[in-house]
Design a protein around this motif. Sequence first.
Motif, PDB file in Angstrom:
ATOM      1  N   GLU A 143       0.822  -1.215   0.000  1.00  0.00           N
ATOM      2  CA  GLU A 143       0.000   0.000   0.000  1.00  0.00           C
ATOM      3  C   GLU A 143       0.847   1.252   0.000  1.00  0.00           C
ATOM      4  OE1 GLU A 143      -3.071   0.541   2.747  1.00  0.00           O
ATOM      5  OE2 GLU A 143      -4.106  -1.281   2.178  1.00  0.00           O
ATOM      6  N   ASP A 144       2.050   1.159   0.532  1.00  0.00           N
ATOM      7  CA  ASP A 144       2.918   2.332   0.455  1.00  0.00           C
ATOM      8  C   ASP A 144       3.403   2.440  -0.983  1.00  0.00           C
ATOM      9  OD1 ASP A 144       5.271   4.045   0.445  1.00  0.00           O
ATOM     10  OD2 ASP A 144       4.983   4.050   2.620  1.00  0.00           O
ATOM     11  N   PRO A 145       3.118   3.555  -1.653  1.00  0.00           N
ATOM     12  CA  PRO A 145       3.432   3.648  -3.080  1.00  0.00           C
ATOM     13  C   PRO A 145       4.919   3.558  -3.393  1.00  0.00           C
ATOM     14  CG  PRO A 145       2.765   5.780  -2.208  1.00  0.00           C
ATOM     15  CD  PRO A 145       2.496   4.774  -1.129  1.00  0.00           C
ATOM     16  N   ARG A 146       5.759   3.689  -2.371  1.00  0.00           N
ATOM     17  CA  ARG A 146       7.199   3.575  -2.650  1.00  0.00           C
ATOM     18  C   ARG A 146       7.689   2.147  -2.615  1.00  0.00           C
ATOM     19  NH1 ARG A 146       9.735   7.695   1.375  1.00  0.00           N
ATOM     20  NH2 ARG A 146      11.534   6.354   0.991  1.00  0.00           N
ATOM     21  N   VAL A 147       6.870   1.221  -2.171  1.00  0.00           N
ATOM     22  CA  VAL A 147       7.300  -0.183  -2.108  1.00  0.00           C
ATOM     23  C   VAL A 147       7.066  -0.835  -3.465  1.00  0.00           C
ATOM     24  CG1 VAL A 147       6.927  -2.427  -1.035  1.00  0.00           C
ATOM     25  CG2 VAL A 147       6.840  -0.340   0.356  1.00  0.00           C
ATOM     26  N   MET A 148       8.129  -1.342  -4.048  1.00  0.00           N
ATOM     27  CA  MET A 148       8.048  -1.951  -5.374  1.00  0.00           C
ATOM     28  C   MET A 148       7.888  -3.462  -5.303  1.00  0.00           C
ATOM     29  SD  MET A 148       8.242   0.452  -7.641  1.00  0.00           S
ATOM     30  CE  MET A 148       7.218   1.396  -6.538  1.00  0.00           C
ATOM     31  N   ARG A 149       8.426  -4.037  -4.237  1.00  0.00           N
ATOM     32  CA  ARG A 149       8.429  -5.499  -4.158  1.00  0.00           C
ATOM     33  C   ARG A 149       8.530  -5.877  -2.699  1.00  0.00           C
ATOM     34  NH1 ARG A 149      13.004  -8.233  -3.542  1.00  0.00           N
ATOM     35  NH2 ARG A 149      13.155 -10.422  -4.130  1.00  0.00           N
ATOM     36  N   VAL A 150       7.908  -6.989  -2.334  1.00  0.00           N
ATOM     37  CA  VAL A 150       7.967  -7.400  -0.939  1.00  0.00           C
ATOM     38  C   VAL A 150       8.042  -8.924  -0.848  1.00  0.00           C
ATOM     39  CG1 VAL A 150       5.431  -7.432  -0.697  1.00  0.00           C
ATOM     40  CG2 VAL A 150       6.866  -7.150   1.329  1.00  0.00           C
TER      41      VAL A 150
END
Length: 396
Positions: free
Chosen positions: A337-344
């Motif tokens: 949900e954080d728009p800066r996270v690209m991959r988890v």
Amino acid sequence: MTKMLASVADAAEAEIALSGGADIVDLKDPKAGALGAVEPAVIGQVVAAVASRAATSAVCGDLPMVPEIIARQAEEIASTKVDYVKIGFFPSADARACAEAVTSLARRSKLIAVLFADLAPDLGLLQAFAASGFHGVMMDTADKTGGRLLQHLPPERIPAFIEAARALGLKTGLAGSLEAPDIPRLLPFHPDYLGFRGALCDHSDRTAGVSEEAVRHIRALIPEERPAGRSATVDYRLLAARGYSPGADSGLGTDKIFVRDFVLPVHIGAYSFEHGHTQRVRFDVTADVLRVTNAPEDMRHVVSYDLIMDGIRTIVSHGHVELSETLAEQVAAHVLEDPRVMRVTVRVEKLELGPGGVGVEIERKRAKQQSSHARPPAAASAGPEFPGSGKKGAST
Ligand SMILES: O=C[C@H](O)COP(=O)(O)O
């Protein structure tokens, strides 16, 4: 959008708060208790001086829960023409009667009920506040030496307060020795405002004077609406609040933030013997986060690992889940949900079923088509069920 309330003691501090960008100038004498009242004459002067530059509020004092006393003092504070009158509700069998006592004033002035997270607040009072015509309710702390709001009201318990208040038509505020790292943890709940005193003062001493530098520091962490046409440096939290994702175009690459060996008791399992009690589950999460600067200085420049832990706690608090896979997906959706996270990557391990851990590890990426576009308005504006409800997350 969430506004910033700054508690000030006098006109000079009010000017500092305004210069630093506060949306609400709140009159309070920090030397006289959690809700120490400022003299009505001073409130009147500050209200006149602030004029239309910001909204104003003032507290009634740390008053005994006696309906006549509450009503009299609230009338006096309201007579200063302050926009909002804040009334503290300390635990008492007479709290409802105190709310009822200001029903007539509530037709003429906007009243804010203040509950205290460190005094076992009774959320049943929200109904009474709404019935008496209160404009809003805020959660603060009474003992300013006894810890921050989140130590008394952990993230997984905040939605119960915010959602119940909102359902009753009450505006919501959160305060209580808030510090800079608390801000990104509280913004996802979309309170109508966050309130500060200690964090705005020299050396975080709430009885010391307000410092413009400290006000600006806090202001910078709370996205504000900018007038159309006014340019701004890229503000990822503002973008997120408006439902945009920035896309993988920062040019600076990504960093990894992680949470390791985070063990919680969880109601989990498909077998009948796994129902009705918790078992220990370990979470390991790594997120690839777009870097926005090579010189990070404050909370604007980071994705806080607290947000990951807050989300896990909240997800787990929702009750029994059958599958580790479900839990992992929910955590991944929350982090994305954080728009800066690209991959988890999310690993969920049940620790009590075998000789070692058993579980699942998943990897999810931000969907390309959603990496740089506006989300649908409904999704962008809806308040989340919790920070990371999965409602807005994009994964593949
Ligand atoms: O209304 C907000 C309070 O003045 C917050 O004060 P504090 O940040 O020192 O707890």
